[in-house]
Design a protein around this motif. Sequence first.
Motif, mmCIF file in Angstrom:
data_model
loop_
_atom_site.group_PDB
_atom_site.id
_atom_site.type_symbol
_atom_site.label_atom_id
_atom_site.label_comp_id
_atom_site.label_asym_id
_atom_site.label_seq_id
_atom_site.Cartn_x
_atom_site.Cartn_y
_atom_site.Cartn_z
ATOM 1 N N PRO A 1 0.848 -1.202 0.000
ATOM 2 C CA PRO A 1 0.000 0.000 0.000
ATOM 3 C C PRO A 1 0.883 1.251 0.000
ATOM 4 O O PRO A 1 2.029 1.208 0.461
ATOM 5 C CB PRO A 1 -0.776 -0.117 1.308
ATOM 6 C CG PRO A 1 -0.696 -1.550 1.700
ATOM 7 C CD PRO A 1 0.568 -2.082 1.121
ATOM 8 N N ASN A 2 0.370 2.368 -0.504
ATOM 9 C CA ASN A 2 1.144 3.605 -0.561
ATOM 10 C C ASN A 2 1.508 4.132 0.818
ATOM 11 O O ASN A 2 2.512 4.818 0.982
ATOM 12 C CB ASN A 2 0.391 4.681 -1.333
ATOM 13 C CG ASN A 2 0.332 4.372 -2.806
ATOM 14 O OD1 ASN A 2 1.115 3.577 -3.318
ATOM 15 N ND2 ASN A 2 -0.613 4.972 -3.493
ATOM 16 N N SER A 3 0.690 3.827 1.821
ATOM 17 C CA SER A 3 1.010 4.260 3.183
ATOM 18 C C SER A 3 0.661 3.149 4.168
ATOM 19 O O SER A 3 -0.260 2.370 3.942
ATOM 20 C CB SER A 3 0.242 5.533 3.535
ATOM 21 O OG SER A 3 -1.140 5.283 3.516
ATOM 22 N N VAL A 4 1.439 3.095 5.240
ATOM 23 C CA VAL A 4 1.205 2.113 6.295
ATOM 24 C C VAL A 4 1.218 2.825 7.636
ATOM 25 O O VAL A 4 1.843 3.869 7.791
ATOM 26 C CB VAL A 4 2.272 0.993 6.292
ATOM 27 C CG1 VAL A 4 2.166 0.130 5.062
ATOM 28 C CG2 VAL A 4 3.664 1.545 6.438
ATOM 29 N N GLY B 1 5.847 4.614 21.254
ATOM 30 C CA GLY B 1 4.487 4.135 21.498
ATOM 31 C C GLY B 1 3.449 4.759 20.590
ATOM 32 O O GLY B 1 2.330 4.262 20.490
ATOM 33 N N GLU B 2 3.780 5.861 19.933
ATOM 34 C CA GLU B 2 2.819 6.501 19.033
ATOM 35 C C GLU B 2 2.742 5.750 17.719
ATOM 36 O O GLU B 2 3.705 5.152 17.262
ATOM 37 C CB GLU B 2 3.223 7.954 18.764
ATOM 38 C CG GLU B 2 3.041 8.851 19.961
ATOM 39 C CD GLU B 2 3.181 10.310 19.597
ATOM 40 O OE1 GLU B 2 2.348 10.794 18.807
ATOM 41 O OE2 GLU B 2 4.107 10.956 20.106
ATOM 42 N N ARG B 3 1.560 5.782 17.111
ATOM 43 C CA ARG B 3 1.361 5.153 15.801
ATOM 44 C C ARG B 3 1.433 6.259 14.750
ATOM 45 O O ARG B 3 0.735 7.265 14.856
ATOM 46 C CB ARG B 3 0.025 4.418 15.758
ATOM 47 C CG ARG B 3 -0.016 3.250 16.750
ATOM 48 C CD ARG B 3 -1.342 2.527 16.799
ATOM 49 N NE ARG B 3 -1.806 2.047 15.510
ATOM 50 C CZ ARG B 3 -1.374 0.944 14.889
ATOM 51 N NH1 ARG B 3 -0.426 0.239 15.435
ATOM 52 N NH2 ARG B 3 -1.884 0.575 13.743
ATOM 53 N N ILE B 4 2.306 6.032 13.752
ATOM 54 C CA ILE B 4 2.502 7.050 12.720
ATOM 55 C C ILE B 4 2.209 6.466 11.342
ATOM 56 O O ILE B 4 2.316 5.255 11.131
ATOM 57 C CB ILE B 4 3.933 7.633 12.751
ATOM 58 C CG1 ILE B 4 4.975 6.536 12.541
ATOM 59 C CG2 ILE B 4 4.182 8.400 14.028
ATOM 60 C CD1 ILE B 4 6.378 7.051 12.353
ATOM 61 N N LYS B 5 1.829 7.342 10.432
ATOM 62 C CA LYS B 5 1.547 6.954 9.052
ATOM 63 C C LYS B 5 2.783 7.270 8.212
ATOM 64 O O LYS B 5 3.313 8.383 8.287
ATOM 65 C CB LYS B 5 0.333 7.725 8.533
ATOM 66 C CG LYS B 5 -0.244 7.194 7.264
ATOM 67 C CD LYS B 5 -1.547 7.923 6.959
ATOM 68 C CE LYS B 5 -2.334 7.182 5.920
ATOM 69 N NZ LYS B 5 -3.624 7.805 5.655
ATOM 70 N N ILE B 6 3.243 6.277 7.418
ATOM 71 C CA ILE B 6 4.472 6.418 6.629
ATOM 72 C C ILE B 6 4.160 6.159 5.167
ATOM 73 O O ILE B 6 3.447 5.214 4.826
ATOM 74 C CB ILE B 6 5.534 5.403 7.110
ATOM 75 C CG1 ILE B 6 5.808 5.587 8.600
ATOM 76 C CG2 ILE B 6 6.817 5.535 6.299
ATOM 77 C CD1 ILE B 6 6.580 4.451 9.211
ATOM 78 N N ASP B 7 4.723 6.984 4.283
ATOM 79 C CA ASP B 7 4.610 6.794 2.837
ATOM 80 C C ASP B 7 5.672 5.773 2.433
ATOM 81 O O ASP B 7 6.864 6.025 2.576
ATOM 82 C CB ASP B 7 4.832 8.118 2.115
ATOM 83 C CG ASP B 7 4.520 8.040 0.628
ATOM 84 O OD1 ASP B 7 4.649 6.950 0.042
ATOM 85 O OD2 ASP B 7 4.141 9.074 0.051
ATOM 86 N N THR B 8 5.242 4.603 1.919
ATOM 87 C CA THR B 8 6.184 3.530 1.578
ATOM 88 C C THR B 8 6.966 3.815 0.305
ATOM 89 O O THR B 8 7.962 3.161 0.044
ATOM 90 C CB THR B 8 5.453 2.185 1.428
ATOM 91 O OG1 THR B 8 4.474 2.296 0.392
ATOM 92 C CG2 THR B 8 4.798 1.761 2.721
ATOM 93 N N ARG B 9 6.523 4.771 -0.495
ATOM 94 C CA ARG B 9 7.211 5.066 -1.751
ATOM 95 C C ARG B 9 8.483 5.869 -1.540
ATOM 96 O O ARG B 9 9.463 5.698 -2.242
ATOM 97 C CB ARG B 9 6.282 5.805 -2.714
ATOM 98 C CG ARG B 9 5.076 4.972 -3.128
ATOM 99 C CD ARG B 9 4.047 5.808 -3.805
ATOM 100 N NE ARG B 9 3.499 6.753 -2.817
ATOM 101 C CZ ARG B 9 2.469 7.546 -3.035
ATOM 102 N NH1 ARG B 9 1.892 7.548 -4.205
ATOM 103 N NH2 ARG B 9 2.031 8.348 -2.097
#
Length: 185
Positions: free
Chosen positions: A126-129, A169-177
């Motif tokens: 996916p483009n982001s995880v 501990g924080e959940r972050i959104k990452i661009d896999t590209r």
Amino acid sequence: MISSNDFRTGTTIEIDGAVWRVVEFLHVKPGKGSAFVRTKLKNAKTGNVVEKTFRAGETVPQAVLEKSTLQYTYKDADDFVFMDMESYEEARLNAATIGDRVKYLKEGMEATVITWNSQVIEVELPNSVVLEVIETDPGVKGDTATGGTKPAKVETGAQVMVPLFISVGERIKIDTRNDSYLGRE
């Protein structure tokens, strides 16, 4: 078979037993001589880019790629095991086949596997995880979003540059590209 006149960006063709994707194309009609199509092709497996010229109307075999959505289930030694959620068949892929995106694989994640002649060509994540930060320098009062960045290690082992206010501990959104931080989740 596909005519060189029908080339479009993203078209896949077969040349010398390999799959090539059209990155750029230009139909040239000189004042003298016959028309031709100048292309820039990218090898779907190795990523090499070459420039090739075709005569206008020349036919080449079109590569028929099959896309299937598989779920990553677990890692077994050097293999990553994916499962087809419809037929429950397993596919084992190595890290070289998946590429550098392997650092974002998380159990239960769905990926698009592209095959040609029963051979895996590419694995698209996916483009982001969304992943949890497991290691980073502690945030200090006064750190702002525009202040700078620091390295953070996420649960899959990947290292990403994040703003100074992100803590363990924080959940972050990452661009896999492009391995960039997109925001908190």
